[in-house]
Design a protein around this motif. Structure first.
Motif, PDB file in Angstrom:
ATOM      1  N   ARG A   1      55.424  24.894   4.509  1.00  0.00           N
ATOM      2  CA  ARG A   1      55.234  23.451   4.538  1.00  0.00           C
ATOM      3  C   ARG A   1      53.866  23.073   3.977  1.00  0.00           C
ATOM      4  N   PRO A   2      53.752  21.895   3.397  1.00  0.00           N
ATOM      5  CA  PRO A   2      52.423  21.431   2.955  1.00  0.00           C
ATOM      6  C   PRO A   2      51.461  21.268   4.131  1.00  0.00           C
ATOM      7  N   ILE A   3      51.976  20.769   5.253  1.00  0.00           N
ATOM      8  CA  ILE A   3      51.167  20.628   6.466  1.00  0.00           C
ATOM      9  C   ILE A   3      51.711  21.600   7.499  1.00  0.00           C
ATOM     10  N   LYS A   4      50.921  22.602   7.816  1.00  0.00           N
ATOM     11  CA  LYS A   4      51.392  23.708   8.658  1.00  0.00           C
ATOM     12  C   LYS A   4      51.008  23.466  10.116  1.00  0.00           C
ATOM     13  N   LYS A   5      51.657  22.498  10.744  1.00  0.00           N
ATOM     14  CA  LYS A   5      51.330  22.163  12.129  1.00  0.00           C
ATOM     15  C   LYS A   5      52.584  21.814  12.912  1.00  0.00           C
ATOM     16  N   LEU A   6      52.653  22.334  14.131  1.00  0.00           N
ATOM     17  CA  LEU A   6      53.635  21.926  15.111  1.00  0.00           C
ATOM     18  C   LEU A   6      52.874  21.493  16.362  1.00  0.00           C
ATOM     19  N   PRO A   7      53.391  20.533  17.114  1.00  0.00           N
ATOM     20  CA  PRO A   7      52.664  20.049  18.302  1.00  0.00           C
ATOM     21  C   PRO A   7      52.923  20.846  19.568  1.00  0.00           C
ATOM     22  N   ALA A   8      53.601  21.997  19.462  1.00  0.00           N
ATOM     23  CA  ALA A   8      54.133  22.687  20.638  1.00  0.00           C
ATOM     24  C   ALA A   8      53.073  23.055  21.673  1.00  0.00           C
ATOM     25  N   LEU A   9      51.876  23.447  21.255  1.00  0.00           N
ATOM     26  CA  LEU A   9      50.846  23.896  22.201  1.00  0.00           C
ATOM     27  C   LEU A   9      49.640  22.971  22.210  1.00  0.00           C
ATOM     28  N   ARG A  10      49.858  21.719  21.875  1.00  0.00           N
ATOM     29  CA  ARG A  10      48.756  20.754  21.925  1.00  0.00           C
ATOM     30  C   ARG A  10      48.200  20.669  23.341  1.00  0.00           C
ATOM     31  N   GLY A  11      46.871  20.746  23.440  1.00  0.00           N
ATOM     32  CA  GLY A  11      46.228  20.704  24.749  1.00  0.00           C
ATOM     33  C   GLY A  11      46.030  22.065  25.398  1.00  0.00           C
ATOM     34  N   ARG A  12      46.590  23.104  24.801  1.00  0.00           N
ATOM     35  CA  ARG A  12      46.403  24.463  25.314  1.00  0.00           C
ATOM     36  C   ARG A  12      45.204  25.123  24.637  1.00  0.00           C
ATOM     37  N   THR A  13      44.569  26.048  25.341  1.00  0.00           N
ATOM     38  CA  THR A  13      43.421  26.762  24.796  1.00  0.00           C
ATOM     39  C   THR A  13      43.674  28.265  24.861  1.00  0.00           C
ATOM     40  N   VAL A  14      43.529  28.916  23.718  1.00  0.00           N
ATOM     41  CA  VAL A  14      43.735  30.359  23.609  1.00  0.00           C
ATOM     42  C   VAL A  14      42.429  31.003  23.150  1.00  0.00           C
ATOM     43  N   VAL A  15      42.008  32.052  23.840  1.00  0.00           N
ATOM     44  CA  VAL A  15      40.804  32.792  23.468  1.00  0.00           C
ATOM     45  C   VAL A  15      41.202  34.133  22.877  1.00  0.00           C
ATOM     46  N   ASN A  16      40.721  34.408  21.682  1.00  0.00           N
ATOM     47  CA  ASN A  16      40.874  35.717  21.057  1.00  0.00           C
ATOM     48  C   ASN A  16      39.629  36.540  21.388  1.00  0.00           C
ATOM     49  N   LEU A  17      39.796  37.527  22.259  1.00  0.00           N
ATOM     50  CA  LEU A  17      38.673  38.334  22.739  1.00  0.00           C
ATOM     51  C   LEU A  17      38.780  39.718  22.112  1.00  0.00           C
ATOM     52  N   PHE A  18      37.965  39.948  21.077  1.00  0.00           N
ATOM     53  CA  PHE A  18      38.100  41.172  20.284  1.00  0.00           C
ATOM     54  C   PHE A  18      36.864  42.054  20.439  1.00  0.00           C
ATOM     55  N   PHE A  19      37.089  43.236  20.996  1.00  0.00           N
ATOM     56  CA  PHE A  19      36.029  44.224  21.166  1.00  0.00           C
ATOM     57  C   PHE A  19      36.049  45.248  20.040  1.00  0.00           C
ATOM     58  N   GLU A  20      37.004  45.121  19.120  1.00  0.00           N
ATOM     59  CA  GLU A  20      37.081  45.964  17.931  1.00  0.00           C
ATOM     60  C   GLU A  20      37.231  45.067  16.711  1.00  0.00           C
ATOM     61  N   ASP A  21      36.739  45.552  15.573  1.00  0.00           N
ATOM     62  CA  ASP A  21      36.865  44.787  14.338  1.00  0.00           C
ATOM     63  C   ASP A  21      38.329  44.676  13.934  1.00  0.00           C
ATOM     64  N   SER A  22      38.677  43.558  13.336  1.00  0.00           N
ATOM     65  CA  SER A  22      40.049  43.335  12.883  1.00  0.00           C
ATOM     66  C   SER A  22      40.048  42.208  11.869  1.00  0.00           C
ATOM     67  N   THR A  23      40.905  42.325  10.869  1.00  0.00           N
ATOM     68  CA  THR A  23      41.097  41.240   9.907  1.00  0.00           C
ATOM     69  C   THR A  23      42.479  40.631  10.090  1.00  0.00           C
ATOM     70  N   ARG A  24      43.530  41.432   9.931  1.00  0.00           N
ATOM     71  CA  ARG A  24      44.895  40.907   9.976  1.00  0.00           C
ATOM     72  C   ARG A  24      45.259  40.352  11.347  1.00  0.00           C
ATOM     73  N   THR A  25      45.027  41.147  12.387  1.00  0.00           N
ATOM     74  CA  THR A  25      45.468  40.739  13.720  1.00  0.00           C
ATOM     75  C   THR A  25      44.723  39.500  14.189  1.00  0.00           C
ATOM     76  N   ARG A  26      43.418  39.531  14.071  1.00  0.00           N
ATOM     77  CA  ARG A  26      42.634  38.390  14.552  1.00  0.00           C
ATOM     78  C   ARG A  26      42.941  37.128  13.754  1.00  0.00           C
ATOM     79  N   SER A  27      42.998  37.243  12.436  1.00  0.00           N
ATOM     80  CA  SER A  27      43.267  36.071  11.604  1.00  0.00           C
ATOM     81  C   SER A  27      44.648  35.497  11.870  1.00  0.00           C
TER      82      SER A  27
END
Length: 311
Positions: A31-57
């Motif tokens: 889609r030109p605009i890549k957004k869905l409202p499904a988790l609006r208002g939710r907060t997710v923390v990505n806590l990475f103790f190892e380096d990563s490109t694919r998984t974290r991104s």
């Protein structure tokens, strides 16, 4: 699902539900605009103790495309570098009122421990040499789509070879659990030095001869040689490893028509996989990368989305 800590915890119905929703989520990527409202208002923390490109991104994109607020925390530059314990870090973040954590950690079992400490949904993004369940899910998604274009309706009965550094691979462990749940026939191919203790109890075929199986499999999943985790002589030289267990041009030519290649990345080109194989028309490697966002969107929605509409 309350957490996603191990691929072994998932039933066939849960796997199918995640993969089916991922197919819908994949449409967002075009889609030109890549957004869905499904988790609006939710907060997710990505806590990475190892380096990563694919998984974290991909986790960051997955959360943002579902309209969640996503915060990235890495060990470098955080209080962890000052000596703070994992428990204190996790409890501190949970006390801020976040809705879920995605954790990558070098110690096996760390995400499960975090889930026990906090009670909020935790997703295992890779823990030591234990598991990486979302990688197994995205691999299954890419493989399923490939097989459905051919002679298979699903993964049941498909022959899948997992080749290389199995001893140090959390991807291999998660894939074995998930693929066997889906009814695939799994063959582990590696030199004896890179087969972990107890592998004979995993319910898979085991071979030390890649040439003996390469022409019979539907999927060859090549694993990265994790030299950073190796402290001894697991194989004589890189050249000898490639000769014995690399997906060379010759082995690529020996694969049966319709067979495909996977690799969880990052690749050591010229070691476990040749450039010809990595870039072949039968390679699903970029399909796996693309699937990562859709599958992780699906996982986040299953954990946090409730019954709200996704489109």
């Amino acid at each position: 699902m309350k957490n996603l800590l191990s691929a072994a915890d998932l039933s066939v119905a849960e796997i199918d539900s995640v993969l089916d929703l991922a197919e819908e989520m994949a449409e967002v990527q075009s889609r030109p605009i890549k957004k869905l409202p499904a988790l609006r208002g939710r907060t997710v923390v990505n806590l990475f103790f190892e380096d990563s490109t694919r998984t974290r991104s991909s986790f960051e994109l997955a959360g943002k495309w579902l309209s969640a607020d996503v915060i990235n925390v890495s060990a470098k530059g955080s209080s962890v570098s000052k000596g703070e314990s994992l428990r204190d870090t996790v409890l501190t973040i949970a006390a801020m009122g976040v809705d879920a954590m995605v954790i990558r950690h070098p110690a096996s079992g760390a995400p499960a421990q975090a889930a026990a400490w906090t009670g909020i949904p935790v997703i295992n993004a890779g823990d030591g040499t234990h598991e990486h369940p979302t990688q197994a899910l995205l691999d299954a998604y890419a493989i399923r789509n490939h097989l459905r274009r051919g002679n298979h309706d699903d993964l049941a009965g498909a022959r899948i070879a997992i080749v290389g550094d199995i001893t140090h691979s959390r991807v291999a462990r998660s894939n074995v659990a998930l693929l066997r749940t889906l009814g695939a026939q799994v063959i582990m191919v590696a030199p004896p030095t890179l087969l972990p203790s107890g592998v004979d109890t995993w319910g898979v075929e085991i071979s030390n001869d890649l040439d003996a199986v390469i022409d019979s499999v539907d999927i060859a999943m090549m694993l990265r040689v994790q030299r950073e985790r190796m402290s001894g002589g697991y194989f004589p030289t890189p050249r000898e490893y490639t000769v014995g267990y690399g997906l060379t041009r010759e082995r690529l030519a020996a694969m049966k028509p319709g067979a495909a290649i996977c690799h969880p990345g990052p690749m050591n080109r010229g070691l476990e996989i040749s450039a010809d194989a990595a870039d072949a028309a039968s390679s699903l490697i970029l399909d796996q990368v693309a699937a990562g966002v859709a599958v992780r969107m699906s996982v986040l929605y299953h954990l946090l989305g409730g019954e709200e509409e996704t489109t």
